[in-house]
Design a protein around this motif. Sequence first.
Motif, PDB file in Angstrom:
ATOM      1  N   ASP A 400       0.832  -1.203   0.000  1.00  0.00           N
ATOM      2  CA  ASP A 400       0.000   0.000   0.000  1.00  0.00           C
ATOM      3  C   ASP A 400       0.864   1.250   0.000  1.00  0.00           C
ATOM      4  OD1 ASP A 400      -2.243  -1.476  -0.042  1.00  0.00           O
ATOM      5  OD2 ASP A 400      -2.689  -1.304   2.101  1.00  0.00           O
ATOM      6  N   ASN A 401       0.430   2.272  -0.764  1.00  0.00           N
ATOM      7  CA  ASN A 401       1.118   3.549  -0.826  1.00  0.00           C
ATOM      8  C   ASN A 401       0.135   4.601  -0.346  1.00  0.00           C
ATOM      9  OD1 ASN A 401       2.354   6.013  -1.743  1.00  0.00           O
ATOM     10  ND2 ASN A 401       3.607   4.785  -3.138  1.00  0.00           N
ATOM     11  N   HIS A 402       0.435   5.258   0.787  1.00  0.00           N
ATOM     12  CA  HIS A 402      -0.459   6.233   1.399  1.00  0.00           C
ATOM     13  C   HIS A 402      -0.158   7.627   0.864  1.00  0.00           C
ATOM     14  CE1 HIS A 402      -2.148   3.421   4.364  1.00  0.00           C
ATOM     15  NE2 HIS A 402      -0.926   2.866   4.334  1.00  0.00           N
ATOM     16  N   MET A 403      -1.190   8.305   0.336  1.00  0.00           N
ATOM     17  CA  MET A 403      -1.059   9.628  -0.249  1.00  0.00           C
ATOM     18  C   MET A 403      -1.663  10.667   0.686  1.00  0.00           C
ATOM     19  SD  MET A 403       0.485   8.752  -2.935  1.00  0.00           S
ATOM     20  CE  MET A 403       0.589  10.369  -3.662  1.00  0.00           C
ATOM     21  N   HIS A 404      -0.944  11.861   0.850  1.00  0.00           N
ATOM     22  CA  HIS A 404      -1.364  12.927   1.771  1.00  0.00           C
ATOM     23  C   HIS A 404      -1.473  14.236   0.995  1.00  0.00           C
ATOM     24  CE1 HIS A 404      -0.581  10.187   5.108  1.00  0.00           C
ATOM     25  NE2 HIS A 404       0.586   9.892   4.516  1.00  0.00           N
ATOM     26  N   LEU A 405      -2.385  15.124   1.443  1.00  0.00           N
ATOM     27  CA  LEU A 405      -2.608  16.426   0.824  1.00  0.00           C
ATOM     28  C   LEU A 405      -1.591  17.428   1.352  1.00  0.00           C
ATOM     29  CD1 LEU A 405      -4.454  18.141  -1.016  1.00  0.00           C
ATOM     30  CD2 LEU A 405      -5.806  18.668   1.009  1.00  0.00           C
ATOM     31  N   ARG A 406      -0.950  18.186   0.433  1.00  0.00           N
ATOM     32  CA  ARG A 406       0.047  19.185   0.818  1.00  0.00           C
ATOM     33  C   ARG A 406      -0.600  20.564   0.751  1.00  0.00           C
ATOM     34  NH1 ARG A 406       5.178  18.905  -2.767  1.00  0.00           N
ATOM     35  NH2 ARG A 406       5.469  16.998  -1.537  1.00  0.00           N
TER      36      ARG A 406
END
Length: 884
Positions: A400-406
Motif C-alpha cells: 500500500d502507498n499512502h497519499m497525503h494532501l500538501r
Amino acid sequence: MAHIPQVASFFLFLTKLSIGQREVTVQKGPLFRAEGYPVSIGCSVTGHQGPSEQHFQWSVYLPAVPTREVRIISTMDATFSYAVYAQRVQSRGIYVERVQGNSVLLHISKLQMKDSGEYECHTPSTDEKYYGSYSAKTNLTVIADTLSASMSPQTLTKEEGEPLELTCEAAKATAQHTHLSVTWYLVQDGEKSHAVKIISLLRDFMLVPGPSYAERFVAGDVRLDKLGVTTFRLFIRRLRPSDQGQLFCEATEWIQDPDETWTLITKKQTDETALRIQLAVKDFQVNIIAESAFTEGNSLELLCLVVGSDQAPQLQGIWFFNGVEMAHIDADGVLNLKEDYKERASQGRLQVSKLSPKTFSLKIFSAGPEEEGAYRCAVAEVARTQMGSWQVLQMKQSPDNHMHLRRLAVRSVIVSTKNKQQAVWEGEALTLLCQADGDESLLSVNWWHIPHGQTQPEFVAGMKADGTVQLGASYGELSDHGNARLEKMDWATFQLEIFSATIADSGTYECRVSEGTRNQATDLSWTQKMSVTVKSLESSLQVHLMSRQPQVKLTNTFDLSCLVRAGFSDLRVPLTVTWQFKPAGSQVFHRLIRITYNGTIEWGDLLSQFQKKTKVSQSSFHSYLLIHDATEEEAGLYQCKVEVYDRRSLCTHGPVRALAISHPLRINITLPGSKVHVSKVYWTENATEHREVDFCCRLESSGRSASLFSVIWYWNRENSGSKMLVHLQHDGLLEYGEEGLSRRLHCYHSSPTDFVLKLRQVEMEDAGMYWCRVTEWQLHGNPSKWVNQASDESQPMVLTVLPSEPTFPSRICSSAPLLYFLIICPCIMFILLLISLLCLYWKTRKLSTLSLNTRREKALWVDLKGTEDRSTNRREEEEEEDDH
C-alpha cells in the motif's frame, strides 16, 4: 502566282518552329514475363497540341504474322478490340490505367503464352499538322513458370526459450537471367493476407528482418541461412509466445528489365508448419512509484512497475483504493472502470492506462482531499487459451502507498527560454518556460506580450488550475493552424511555444503565476519578465551564382552552382530554388527549373529543350545545375532565386518568409574554329534595265561531308540601309525578307559549293551592293538536332543598272507634244477631206442642173418641125434627163 508555294512552305516552317514535336515513348523492351502472371507496360506522349488528356490505342504484332496488326484496346473506342481480345477486355482481364493525361499503363492480369509479340502504343493526332512520332513499339516474351517452393507440413510443440529450425526448398529453371528472393512469414489469425514477415533474403542477397523481428535480428536471435543452391533455413534462437502460429516460406523470382528496374515475374508459397509454444512461468515483483504528498487542484499520478522478469510477459493490472477495486486493464489494454469512477473518467478527471508491457498508470486530475488514502496495484501474468480467453498464470500485489494532501507555500517565478538564448530566427520555434518554486500546489498562469516600441501588454495565453487553456484574440487564429501552444510540463513549469516566430513576436514576455484551491481563488501571484528578439531571415540571406567555365564550346558540358549564405545556416529551414534563364536577344527571364522544399521538380513551359540535357542536385544550402551537349540556344544569362519557408507558411499556404535572387551570370557558347570559307573576290556588274542578272556566292572550304548549308542574301543601297532579301535554309525552305520579292528573286544551289541569286526584270532602283552569308549546320545531341556550326560572308558585289537604248516608238512615246500631233493631225485631215468631198459632190450636182436648164431654154427658139419630130425630140430630152 509562282511564289505562293514558297510562301506556304515558309509559314509551314514557322509553324514547325512554334510548336513542340510530338514524341511517343513506350517502356523499353524486350520484356520477359511468366505465364499466368500480370504485366504492366507504360506509354506516354509529349510535345503534343490539343487537350492535355490524350487518347491511346494498343495493338500487337504476333510472331506468326509479324506484319499483321491485331488490335487490343483503346481509350476512345470501346469497339476497337479484335475478337481474340474482346472477351478479356470486357472482363477487365486487359485494361488501361491512366496515370496522367499524357501517360497510361496497359495491364494484362493473367498472361498466356500466345500473348508474346511486339506491342505498339499509338496516339491519335490532336495536332494541327503531323509533326513527330505518333507510335512506339516494345517486345514482350511470355516464358514458362519454372519456380517451385516446398516444405513438408508438420505440427511442432516447443517450450518458450527453445530454438527453432525450419527449411524450405526453392528452385527455378528459367533460361533468362533472374534472381530469387525468399521470405519467411508467420500467420496468427488464420489469414495469410495478415501474415507477419519474419525475415527476407532479398534478390540482392541482403537480409532484412520484419519490423517485429528487427531487434531480435540485430541480437543474432533470428537468422535466414542459405544451405546449398535451393535450401533456405529459418533459425530462431529463443522462441517467444508471440512466435506461435502457422509458418510458411515464400519464394519470388525477379528479372531486370532494360530500364534496369527489377520486376516480379513469379511467386510461390509452401505448405504451413503449425508451431505451438508452451509458456514458461517466471517470478516477478510489483511496486508503486509516486510522491507521498500532492497539492489540492493539481494532478496525482501513480505508476505500477513490474520488475524481476527477463522476458516480456503478457500482463493485466488492477488498481485498488483503500482496499476497493477502482479499475481493471487487461493484457490487450482494454479498460474496465467501476461505477464510482466512470463519471470521473468521462469528465477527464481520471485516466487509467498501460504505458508499456510492464508499466501501468493511474492519473487523477485536480485532486482534492477525497484522494487521500492507500493505493495498491495488482498485476497478473496471463496467457491466451485456445478458446481465446485469458488464463492467469500468477498474480502479485504491491504494498500500500499512502497519499497525503500538501498545503500552499510561498514561492517565486523564473522566466527563461528553452535553449537559454534570448534571440531566435524568424520561422524558428520560440519556447518560453515559466517555473515556480516552493512546495507543490495548485497553480494557474497567464502570459502577456509587450511588442517593441509599445507599452500596452497583449494577452497571449493562460491556463487555469484545472488545465483549461485560453488564448488571446490575436493568437486564437494561430492556434487553429497549430502555431501556438501552452502546456504544463509539471506542477510548477508552464511552457509557451510559438512554433513559427515572426518579427512581430519580438518584445517583452511576462509570466504571471497565481496560486489557489479548487473551491476558491486567492490573490497570491508572482510575476517575471523577459525580453526576446526575433531576427529577420531576409536580412541575412545572400545568394551567389558561380560557374567554372562561362565560356563553353559547342556540344560541351557546363555547370552552375547556386550557393546560399545566411546567418541561419544552422537551421533546417525549407528552401525552394528556382533557376531562371534569359536567352540571347530576350528581354525577360524564363523559369528553367524549380526544386521545391519537398524535392519536387517543376520544369518551365517555354524551354523544354533543357529537360533532356539537364541534371540538378540540391543540398541544404547548395543547388547544382549541370547542362550537357551545349548549343547556341543555351547561351544567355542565368540566375537563381531562393525562397525560404517556415512551418507556418507551409501549413497555411502563406507567402515565403524570405527571398533572394543572385546576380545574373552570362554563359557564352563558342563555335569551333568554322571551317567555312566564302570566296572574297570583289565583283562588279553592269546590267541593262529590264534584263536579268545573276550573283554567285562560292565556298572555298565546305566543312564536313555531313554538313548542310544555308545562305542569306543581303542588299545595301547608299543612304537606304541594308536589308535581307532571301534566306535559303539548310532544309531547302525559302524565306523572303518582304512580300512580293518572290516574283523577281530566285535563290538556288547551282552546285554543292555554289549559291546563285537571280534577279529578274532589273530596275534602276536595284543598283547597290549585294553580298551573301553562308552558315554550316551539323547534327548534334540526343535526340539529334541541327546546330549552327560556323558562318562566313562574301565581299560586296556592286551592281550598276544602265538605262535601255531608245527606239523610234519609244521616242515617240517619250514626247507628249509629238504624240498629241500624231494623233490629232490625221483626224483633222480626215475631217477636211470629208468636207472637200461633200463640197465637190454638191458642186457637180449643181452644174448638172444648170446645164439641163440651159438646154431647155435653147429649145424654145427652134422651129417646130412637126409633131413627130417634136415627139421625138421630147422623148430624147426625157431620156437625157433621166440619165442625169
